[in-house]
Design a protein around this motif. Sequence first.
Motif, mmCIF file in Angstrom:
data_model
loop_
_atom_site.group_PDB
_atom_site.id
_atom_site.type_symbol
_atom_site.label_atom_id
_atom_site.label_comp_id
_atom_site.label_asym_id
_atom_site.label_seq_id
_atom_site.Cartn_x
_atom_site.Cartn_y
_atom_site.Cartn_z
ATOM 1 N N LEU A 17 0.840 -1.197 0.000
ATOM 2 C CA LEU A 17 0.000 0.000 0.000
ATOM 3 C C LEU A 17 0.877 1.249 0.000
ATOM 4 O O LEU A 17 0.588 2.227 -0.702
ATOM 5 C CB LEU A 17 -0.919 -0.004 1.226
ATOM 6 N N ARG A 18 1.959 1.226 0.788
ATOM 7 C CA ARG A 18 2.865 2.381 0.818
ATOM 8 C C ARG A 18 3.495 2.620 -0.559
ATOM 9 O O ARG A 18 3.597 3.760 -1.010
ATOM 10 C CB ARG A 18 3.944 2.152 1.878
ATOM 11 N N ARG A 19 3.895 1.524 -1.224
ATOM 12 C CA ARG A 19 4.498 1.661 -2.548
ATOM 13 C C ARG A 19 3.512 2.282 -3.534
ATOM 14 O O ARG A 19 3.891 3.116 -4.372
ATOM 15 C CB ARG A 19 4.965 0.294 -3.037
ATOM 16 N N TRP A 20 2.238 1.892 -3.439
ATOM 17 C CA TRP A 20 1.219 2.449 -4.336
ATOM 18 C C TRP A 20 0.988 3.923 -4.028
ATOM 19 O O TRP A 20 0.939 4.752 -4.943
ATOM 20 C CB TRP A 20 -0.092 1.672 -4.186
ATOM 21 N N ILE A 21 0.880 4.259 -2.743
ATOM 22 C CA ILE A 21 0.660 5.659 -2.355
ATOM 23 C C ILE A 21 1.818 6.534 -2.828
ATOM 24 O O ILE A 21 1.613 7.593 -3.434
ATOM 25 C CB ILE A 21 0.504 5.774 -0.823
ATOM 26 N N VAL A 22 3.041 6.082 -2.563
ATOM 27 C CA VAL A 22 4.213 6.870 -2.941
ATOM 28 C C VAL A 22 4.309 6.976 -4.454
ATOM 29 O O VAL A 22 4.669 8.033 -4.999
ATOM 30 C CB VAL A 22 5.493 6.268 -2.337
ATOM 31 N N GLY A 23 3.986 5.889 -5.167
ATOM 32 C CA GLY A 23 3.999 5.942 -6.630
ATOM 33 C C GLY A 23 3.063 7.011 -7.164
ATOM 34 O O GLY A 23 3.401 7.743 -8.113
ATOM 35 N N MET A 24 1.885 7.130 -6.558
ATOM 36 C CA MET A 24 0.934 8.160 -6.982
ATOM 37 C C MET A 24 1.474 9.562 -6.672
ATOM 38 O O MET A 24 1.356 10.489 -7.475
ATOM 39 C CB MET A 24 -0.424 7.956 -6.274
ATOM 40 N N ILE A 25 2.090 9.710 -5.500
ATOM 41 C CA ILE A 25 2.633 11.013 -5.117
ATOM 42 C C ILE A 25 3.751 11.438 -6.061
ATOM 43 O O ILE A 25 3.871 12.615 -6.428
ATOM 44 C CB ILE A 25 3.153 10.961 -3.663
ATOM 45 N N LEU A 26 4.567 10.464 -6.486
ATOM 46 C CA LEU A 26 5.735 10.790 -7.308
ATOM 47 C C LEU A 26 5.391 11.141 -8.745
ATOM 48 O O LEU A 26 6.277 11.512 -9.530
ATOM 49 C CB LEU A 26 6.726 9.619 -7.286
ATOM 50 N N ILE A 27 4.137 11.053 -9.113
ATOM 51 C CA ILE A 27 3.747 11.448 -10.472
ATOM 52 C C ILE A 27 3.829 12.963 -10.633
ATOM 53 O O ILE A 27 4.373 13.472 -11.624
ATOM 54 C CB ILE A 27 2.322 10.947 -10.792
ATOM 55 N N ARG A 28 3.327 13.703 -9.664
ATOM 56 C CA ARG A 28 3.274 15.171 -9.783
ATOM 57 C C ARG A 28 4.077 15.915 -8.717
ATOM 58 O O ARG A 28 4.559 17.016 -8.964
ATOM 59 C CB ARG A 28 1.819 15.637 -9.725
#
Length: 360
Positions: free
Chosen positions: A41-52
């Motif tokens: 879940l952390r990897r998914w959250i961080v992946g979304m944050i790192l887009i923008r």
Amino acid sequence: MNPAVLLVNLGSPDSPSVPDVRRYLNEFLMDPRVIDVPWLLRRWIVGMILIRRPKQSAHAYQTIWTPEGSPLIVISRNVQKKLRERLGLPVELAMRYQNPSIPDTIHRMARQGIDRVHLIPLFPHYAMSSYETAVVRVQEVVARQAPHIRLTVEPPYPDHPDYIRALIESARPWLEKGFDHLLFSFHGVPERQIRKTDPTRSHCLIHPDCCHVPSPAHATCYRHQCFRTAELFAQQVGLPKDRWSVAFQSRLGRDPWLRPYTDEEIARLARSGIQRLLVICPAFVSDCLETLEEIGIRGRETFLEAGGREYAQIPCLNEHPLWIEALERMARRGLADALQNPQSSSDPGPVPTVTPVTPS
């Protein structure tokens, strides 16, 4: 014995470029003590944050970057140098995230033959996402790379007389200029982390007025310790209760964080008739993105747009002589304790029990 002092601060990107900011944010946000959820879940959250987020943060960093580099790194290195001069002993500096890294610093200390280290986290208040993660990371690296090193750790110091005295004296020139209201802005943390670091599991954010009712939970309660710092500061400068308040900045995501939020409190104060606002950030000992850009630039804009007239931010302790003196006293006491109590590197010393988190 070959003693040394290790200072650890949060860290900074190597440059304000988007790739370097992305690298920094990835390391920072993937720490299970920062976003404390299971790894997937952390990897998914961080992946979304790192887009923008890296592009936005890079722009913010560019507004505060100096010719010498990141303000936090430059200030921390100057503090390191001044403390070394006062102690006459090796003083090393590491960042929890990015450079100079904790593994590289411990490796260098081991090669120098250092066998006793007093760790001073540059976080006055206990939080799992700052103080705790820095201490645990140093302990892990020492145990793996240099198990011969005997490590002692400076406890959190939110009410330490030397810290409070340094805060007051560093703020005095701004206090003497006159103001209507003083806002203490501390870095925010999710409410769930306050509950996780409560060893009683029955006090923090549960008991009415929990921060002012004595409890063993206060040893690891960030919220209590923030209020303690603010209250001592206000008492010692003779500031009436209606002329100061506490707020929390830098929230992330939709989960409830400690309230009130600084940006909302700044606007509320302006709308309530406060014309001259003074802001201090005691959780940060070195000026950085959160103080210079979030509070210094965006905070000012928020206050003026809401009807305020004069806005001033008190600089962090940075290289103030009394702060260097406070660090010197911490270091000398810690190293003296190490001589009298030869504990192993795996013993956290006088640090409150670290809260377990989901393994990453």
